[in-house]
Scaffold this motif. Structure first.
Motif, mmCIF file in Angstrom:
data_model
loop_
_atom_site.group_PDB
_atom_site.id
_atom_site.type_symbol
_atom_site.label_atom_id
_atom_site.label_comp_id
_atom_site.label_asym_id
_atom_site.label_seq_id
_atom_site.Cartn_x
_atom_site.Cartn_y
_atom_site.Cartn_z
ATOM 1 N N ILE A 193 2.924 13.701 9.904
ATOM 2 C CA ILE A 193 2.284 13.227 8.669
ATOM 3 C C ILE A 193 0.788 13.531 8.667
ATOM 4 O O ILE A 193 0.143 13.641 9.706
ATOM 5 N N THR A 194 0.281 13.670 7.458
ATOM 6 C CA THR A 194 -1.162 13.694 7.257
ATOM 7 C C THR A 194 -1.654 12.295 6.891
ATOM 8 O O THR A 194 -2.694 11.851 7.356
ATOM 9 N N LEU A 195 -0.856 11.596 6.070
ATOM 10 C CA LEU A 195 -1.273 10.275 5.593
ATOM 11 C C LEU A 195 -0.039 9.454 5.207
ATOM 12 O O LEU A 195 0.899 9.968 4.611
ATOM 13 N N VAL A 196 -0.071 8.173 5.564
ATOM 14 C CA VAL A 196 0.866 7.190 5.016
ATOM 15 C C VAL A 196 0.023 6.118 4.346
ATOM 16 O O VAL A 196 -0.768 5.444 5.002
ATOM 17 N N ALA A 197 0.168 5.972 3.030
ATOM 18 C CA ALA A 197 -0.557 4.945 2.278
ATOM 19 C C ALA A 197 0.384 3.783 2.017
ATOM 20 O O ALA A 197 1.485 3.967 1.492
ATOM 21 N N VAL A 198 -0.054 2.572 2.395
ATOM 22 C CA VAL A 198 0.730 1.349 2.203
ATOM 23 C C VAL A 198 -0.082 0.476 1.256
ATOM 24 O O VAL A 198 -1.073 -0.131 1.655
ATOM 25 N N GLY A 199 0.322 0.434 -0.016
ATOM 26 C CA GLY A 199 -0.560 -0.143 -1.026
ATOM 27 C C GLY A 199 0.022 -1.287 -1.820
ATOM 28 O O GLY A 199 1.220 -1.352 -2.089
ATOM 29 N N LYS A 200 -0.871 -2.214 -2.193
ATOM 30 C CA LYS A 200 -0.611 -3.188 -3.255
ATOM 31 C C LYS A 200 -1.359 -2.747 -4.507
ATOM 32 O O LYS A 200 -0.856 -2.851 -5.610
#
Length: 299
Positions: A193-200
């Protein structure tokens, strides 16, 4: 009715905000309005921690995402049982949370409190190695953590936008994509992965809408996985990201999940929450993300 304003004195809007709060104290003479100005990292945390015992009806941050992150963590470490009323007057560099919540003035926040016009929102937790970090907007694993580590190391030495751009360019050259296992409620992935975004919230990294599927109050995360890809491809999609639009491409996928676990299989994985550097995970280490639904009330 008691309100605590925690104001970041390093904000370019500091004098303006203090003047607005002073006018509000005169206008709302029936409301006990107190102001604490921060002068060093951790001050917002300490003020918010103390405020829980002082039983304020609302805590309003005046600053950026980092100011609000300190406030939330200070409140949580003090411990509270009922829903706390909070809000943010955006006066920071990125203001990513405000891009989702919308912007309010000081008077509008006070009116929302007086009229009981608040909205339940979720509170999120990142847990690693026995340490809990709360966040409201989003956390990222991968290049985002490296960017914000670089931003923090150079904070105050240059214009925030220039500092962030410099950090991105440096991170693009320095970042080595790790291989991770991502565990969601109904799915699992093992991939580089380059990025994992975990967002609200919907935006991270100065207004990039990586998690358009997220909602602040639905008890689950929007999870966006950016796989191995060229940075040229990412930059060509900048306008879609800036406008919170879904990108149809094999190297990006969108998910929702109440719980998220990311485990490093190969390499190292930097982490950040709400634009604040958190830690670096080594091979075999994991970070767990969870949601407390409707834990807060947003003015």
């Amino acid at each position: 009715m008691r309100i605590l304003f925690i104001v970041n004195s390093q904000s370019k809007r500091y004098r303006e905000l203090i003047a607005q709060i002073t006018r509000a104290q005169e206008q709302y003479s029936n409301v006990d309005i107190k102001v604490n100005s921060t002068h060093a990292p951790g001050d917002s945390f300490r003020f918010a921690h103390a405020s829980v015992k002082e039983e304020y009806d609302a805590i309003i941050g005046c600053g950026g995402d980092g100011t609000m992150n300190e406030i939330i963590n200070g409140m949580c470490y003090a411990g509270f049982s009922d829903q706390k009323k909070v809000s943010l007057i955006p006066a920071g560099s990125a203001n990513d949370l405000a891009k989702t919540t919308g912007k309010k003035t000081i008077s509008e926040c006070i009116e929302s409190l007086l009229n009981r016009n608040e909205k339940p929102i979720d509170l999120s937790t990142a847990q690693h190695d026995g340490f809990n970090r709360r966040f409201m907007n989003a956390a990222t694993c991968g290049i985002g953590g490296l960017v914000f580590r670089m931003v923090e190391s150079s904070k105050g030495n240059m214009h925030p936008r220039l500092n962030y751009t410099r950090a991105i360019l440096w991170s693009v050259l320095a970042f080595k994509r790790p291989v991770v296992k991502i565990e969601l409620d109904d799915d699992k992935f093992e991939l580089g992965i380059t990025l994992v975004a975990v967002g609200k919230g919907n935006f991270v990294g100065y207004g990039l809408g990586f998690t358009p599927q997220s909602n602040l109050d639905d008890g689950q995360f929007g999870v966006t996985i950016l796989r191995h890809s060229s940075y040229y491809q990412l930059f060509t999609k900048y306008m879609k990201l800036a406008n919170k639009r879904f990108i149809d491409h094999p190297w990006i996928s969108y998910h929702t999940s109440k719980k998220v676990r990311v485990t490093v299989l190969e390499g190292r994985l930097p982490l950040e929450t709400d634009g604040e550097y958190f830690d670096v995970l080594e091979k075999g280490e994991s970070v767990d993300f969870g949601v407390e639904q409707n834990r807060l009330l947003w003015l």
